[in-house]
Motif scaffolding. Structure first.
Motif, PDB file in Angstrom:
ATOM      1  N   SER A 116     -45.397 -16.365  -7.812  1.00  0.00           N
ATOM      2  CA  SER A 116     -44.164 -15.640  -8.134  1.00  0.00           C
ATOM      3  C   SER A 116     -43.547 -15.033  -6.876  1.00  0.00           C
ATOM      4  N   ALA A 117     -42.232 -14.890  -6.923  1.00  0.00           N
ATOM      5  CA  ALA A 117     -41.495 -14.366  -5.781  1.00  0.00           C
ATOM      6  C   ALA A 117     -40.194 -13.757  -6.287  1.00  0.00           C
ATOM      7  N   TYR A 118     -39.495 -13.100  -5.401  1.00  0.00           N
ATOM      8  CA  TYR A 118     -38.148 -12.645  -5.752  1.00  0.00           C
ATOM      9  C   TYR A 118     -37.236 -12.771  -4.537  1.00  0.00           C
ATOM     10  N   ALA A 119     -35.998 -13.099  -4.839  1.00  0.00           N
ATOM     11  CA  ALA A 119     -34.967 -13.174  -3.813  1.00  0.00           C
ATOM     12  C   ALA A 119     -34.226 -11.842  -3.819  1.00  0.00           C
ATOM     13  N   LEU A 120     -34.072 -11.268  -2.658  1.00  0.00           N
ATOM     14  CA  LEU A 120     -33.440  -9.957  -2.524  1.00  0.00           C
ATOM     15  C   LEU A 120     -32.262 -10.057  -1.572  1.00  0.00           C
ATOM     16  N   CYS A 121     -31.132  -9.534  -1.988  1.00  0.00           N
ATOM     17  CA  CYS A 121     -29.939  -9.515  -1.151  1.00  0.00           C
ATOM     18  C   CYS A 121     -29.487  -8.071  -0.982  1.00  0.00           C
ATOM     19  N   ILE A 122     -29.212  -7.691   0.247  1.00  0.00           N
ATOM     20  CA  ILE A 122     -28.742  -6.339   0.544  1.00  0.00           C
ATOM     21  C   ILE A 122     -27.429  -6.433   1.309  1.00  0.00           C
ATOM     22  N   PHE A 123     -26.390  -5.872   0.734  1.00  0.00           N
ATOM     23  CA  PHE A 123     -25.127  -5.718   1.446  1.00  0.00           C
ATOM     24  C   PHE A 123     -25.009  -4.264   1.881  1.00  0.00           C
TER      25      PHE A 123
ATOM     26  N   GLY B 133     -29.242  -6.655  -4.759  1.00  0.00           N
ATOM     27  CA  GLY B 133     -29.339  -7.607  -5.858  1.00  0.00           C
ATOM     28  C   GLY B 133     -30.666  -8.337  -5.785  1.00  0.00           C
ATOM     29  N   LYS B 134     -31.291  -8.542  -6.925  1.00  0.00           N
ATOM     30  CA  LYS B 134     -32.637  -9.123  -6.950  1.00  0.00           C
ATOM     31  C   LYS B 134     -32.750 -10.139  -8.078  1.00  0.00           C
ATOM     32  N   THR B 135     -33.317 -11.304  -7.758  1.00  0.00           N
ATOM     33  CA  THR B 135     -33.555 -12.340  -8.756  1.00  0.00           C
ATOM     34  C   THR B 135     -35.017 -12.777  -8.678  1.00  0.00           C
TER      35      THR B 135
ATOM     36  N   VAL C 186     -36.881 -24.315  -2.421  1.00  0.00           N
ATOM     37  CA  VAL C 186     -38.231 -23.916  -2.850  1.00  0.00           C
ATOM     38  C   VAL C 186     -38.230 -22.721  -3.795  1.00  0.00           C
ATOM     39  N   PHE C 187     -37.051 -22.182  -4.131  1.00  0.00           N
ATOM     40  CA  PHE C 187     -37.004 -21.015  -5.018  1.00  0.00           C
ATOM     41  C   PHE C 187     -36.436 -21.414  -6.370  1.00  0.00           C
ATOM     42  N   GLN C 188     -37.259 -21.257  -7.400  1.00  0.00           N
ATOM     43  CA  GLN C 188     -36.869 -21.572  -8.772  1.00  0.00           C
ATOM     44  C   GLN C 188     -36.779 -20.285  -9.572  1.00  0.00           C
ATOM     45  N   PRO C 189     -35.565 -19.871  -9.949  1.00  0.00           N
ATOM     46  CA  PRO C 189     -35.418 -18.605 -10.665  1.00  0.00           C
ATOM     47  C   PRO C 189     -36.042 -18.661 -12.057  1.00  0.00           C
ATOM     48  N   ASP C 190     -36.536 -17.531 -12.516  1.00  0.00           N
ATOM     49  CA  ASP C 190     -37.142 -17.449 -13.840  1.00  0.00           C
ATOM     50  C   ASP C 190     -36.150 -17.903 -14.911  1.00  0.00           C
ATOM     51  N   GLY C 191     -36.662 -18.667 -15.866  1.00  0.00           N
ATOM     52  CA  GLY C 191     -35.824 -19.133 -16.968  1.00  0.00           C
ATOM     53  C   GLY C 191     -35.128 -20.455 -16.695  1.00  0.00           C
ATOM     54  N   TYR C 192     -35.366 -21.030 -15.529  1.00  0.00           N
ATOM     55  CA  TYR C 192     -34.725 -22.292 -15.156  1.00  0.00           C
ATOM     56  C   TYR C 192     -35.785 -23.303 -14.715  1.00  0.00           C
ATOM     57  N   ASN C 193     -35.465 -24.576 -14.911  1.00  0.00           N
ATOM     58  CA  ASN C 193     -36.327 -25.643 -14.434  1.00  0.00           C
ATOM     59  C   ASN C 193     -35.805 -26.243 -13.137  1.00  0.00           C
TER      60      ASN C 193
ATOM     61  N   GLU D 214     -23.251 -22.134 -11.529  1.00  0.00           N
ATOM     62  CA  GLU D 214     -24.378 -21.574 -12.275  1.00  0.00           C
ATOM     63  C   GLU D 214     -25.206 -20.657 -11.380  1.00  0.00           C
ATOM     64  N   LYS D 215     -25.481 -21.113 -10.170  1.00  0.00           N
ATOM     65  CA  LYS D 215     -26.236 -20.287  -9.236  1.00  0.00           C
ATOM     66  C   LYS D 215     -25.514 -18.967  -8.975  1.00  0.00           C
ATOM     67  N   ASN D 216     -24.193 -19.034  -8.821  1.00  0.00           N
ATOM     68  CA  ASN D 216     -23.428 -17.830  -8.499  1.00  0.00           C
ATOM     69  C   ASN D 216     -23.364 -16.828  -9.649  1.00  0.00           C
ATOM     70  N   LYS D 217     -23.810 -17.242 -10.830  1.00  0.00           N
ATOM     71  CA  LYS D 217     -23.863 -16.311 -11.960  1.00  0.00           C
ATOM     72  C   LYS D 217     -25.137 -15.472 -11.950  1.00  0.00           C
ATOM     73  N   ILE D 218     -26.212 -16.037 -11.374  1.00  0.00           N
ATOM     74  CA  ILE D 218     -27.522 -15.383 -11.516  1.00  0.00           C
ATOM     75  C   ILE D 218     -28.203 -15.050 -10.191  1.00  0.00           C
ATOM     76  N   SER D 219     -27.581 -15.418  -9.095  1.00  0.00           N
ATOM     77  CA  SER D 219     -28.262 -15.270  -7.815  1.00  0.00           C
ATOM     78  C   SER D 219     -28.349 -13.816  -7.365  1.00  0.00           C
ATOM     79  N   HIS D 220     -29.289 -13.569  -6.459  1.00  0.00           N
ATOM     80  CA  HIS D 220     -29.439 -12.254  -5.843  1.00  0.00           C
ATOM     81  C   HIS D 220     -28.155 -11.842  -5.134  1.00  0.00           C
ATOM     82  N   ARG D 221     -27.480 -12.795  -4.512  1.00  0.00           N
ATOM     83  CA  ARG D 221     -26.229 -12.495  -3.804  1.00  0.00           C
ATOM     84  C   ARG D 221     -25.134 -12.072  -4.774  1.00  0.00           C
ATOM     85  N   SER D 222     -25.019 -12.779  -5.883  1.00  0.00           N
ATOM     86  CA  SER D 222     -23.968 -12.444  -6.846  1.00  0.00           C
ATOM     87  C   SER D 222     -24.213 -11.074  -7.475  1.00  0.00           C
ATOM     88  N   LYS D 223     -25.477 -10.716  -7.704  1.00  0.00           N
ATOM     89  CA  LYS D 223     -25.798  -9.407  -8.282  1.00  0.00           C
ATOM     90  C   LYS D 223     -25.431  -8.289  -7.318  1.00  0.00           C
TER      91      LYS D 223
END
Length: 215
Positions: A116-123, A138-140, A158-165, A175-184
């Motif tokens: 498990s991992a998480y993608a973190l974006c900080i502006f 923002g965190k995914t 190499v990063f597969q977000p939870d709930g996706y195949n 689709e990525k821009n709806k759920i990504s760490h950057r979009s959050k």
């Protein structure tokens, strides 16, 4: 957003916000997510590579950039954090990727069951030199998998977000821009600008943000 930072409402900014990046793919995503909600321009600056906690790194970069630009700036730091490694590579993912590649990132977790991992974006937004930056996180959550998909945007394969195949790289951009760490994180940036009601003054016009939309 950093909870301790109060919103300064109605501030007049001398120019559009400068988004500091030299990464064309990153700029493309930011433009797609922000649209016309915030007047900004992009600029590549050679900022120092700092060490420390992700939010501290981002804030310090914003301070440095604001002094160089002499105006409002937005900087972004992205982390890929492996839970089995207590958050590493974290803010150093760029250098890990350059040195060991996608296969090497998977190999880091070979001895662990926990992928498990998480993608973190900080502006970090600095409204000018000597002004304390405001941070937006923002965190995914997801997991690390063998590389799948186009190999043209960092560690996305190499990063597969939870709930996706699918990995980030395999997902349609919309689709990525709806759920990504950057979009959050950018969603929080947009909300901040809408609440603050900043006015952007240029040589010929004044563009005011009303509820997040230029008028």
């Amino acid at each position: 957003m950093s909870a301790a930072t109060a919103v300064v409402k109605g501030l007049v900014l001398s120019r559009p916000v400068t988004f500091v990046t030299g990464n064309a793919k990153k700029l493309e995503e930011v433009r797609a997510i922000l649209g016309n909600s915030i007047p900004f321009q992009s600029l590549k600056l050679d900022l120092p590579e700092l060490q420390g906690e992700p939010e501290d790194i981002s804030k310090e970069k914003a301070k440095i950039a604001a002094k160089e630009v002499n105006g409002p700036v937005l900087v972004e730091d992205t982390c890929l954090c492996f839970n089995a490694l207590k958050g590493l590579p974290g803010p150093y993912i760029k250098w890990f990727l350059q040195k060991i590649g996608h296969e090497g990132l998977n190999n880091l977790l070979m001895a662990y069951e926990d992928k498990s991992a998480y993608a973190l974006c900080i502006f970090s937004l600095a409204l000018g030199p000597n002004m304390e930056p405001i941070t937006f996180l923002g965190k995914t959550a997801g997991k690390i998998v063998p590389a799948k998909g186009p190999n043209d945007f960092g560690w996305d394969p190499v990063f597969q977000p939870d709930g996706y195949n699918e990995t980030y790289a395999e997902m349609p951009k919309e689709e990525k821009n709806k759920i990504s760490h950057r979009s959050k994180a950018l969603s929080l940036v947009k909300s901040h600008f809408a609440e603050a009601g900043y006015t952007f003054q240029t040589d010929t016009t004044i563009a005011e943000l009303d509820h997040g939309n230029p008028i």
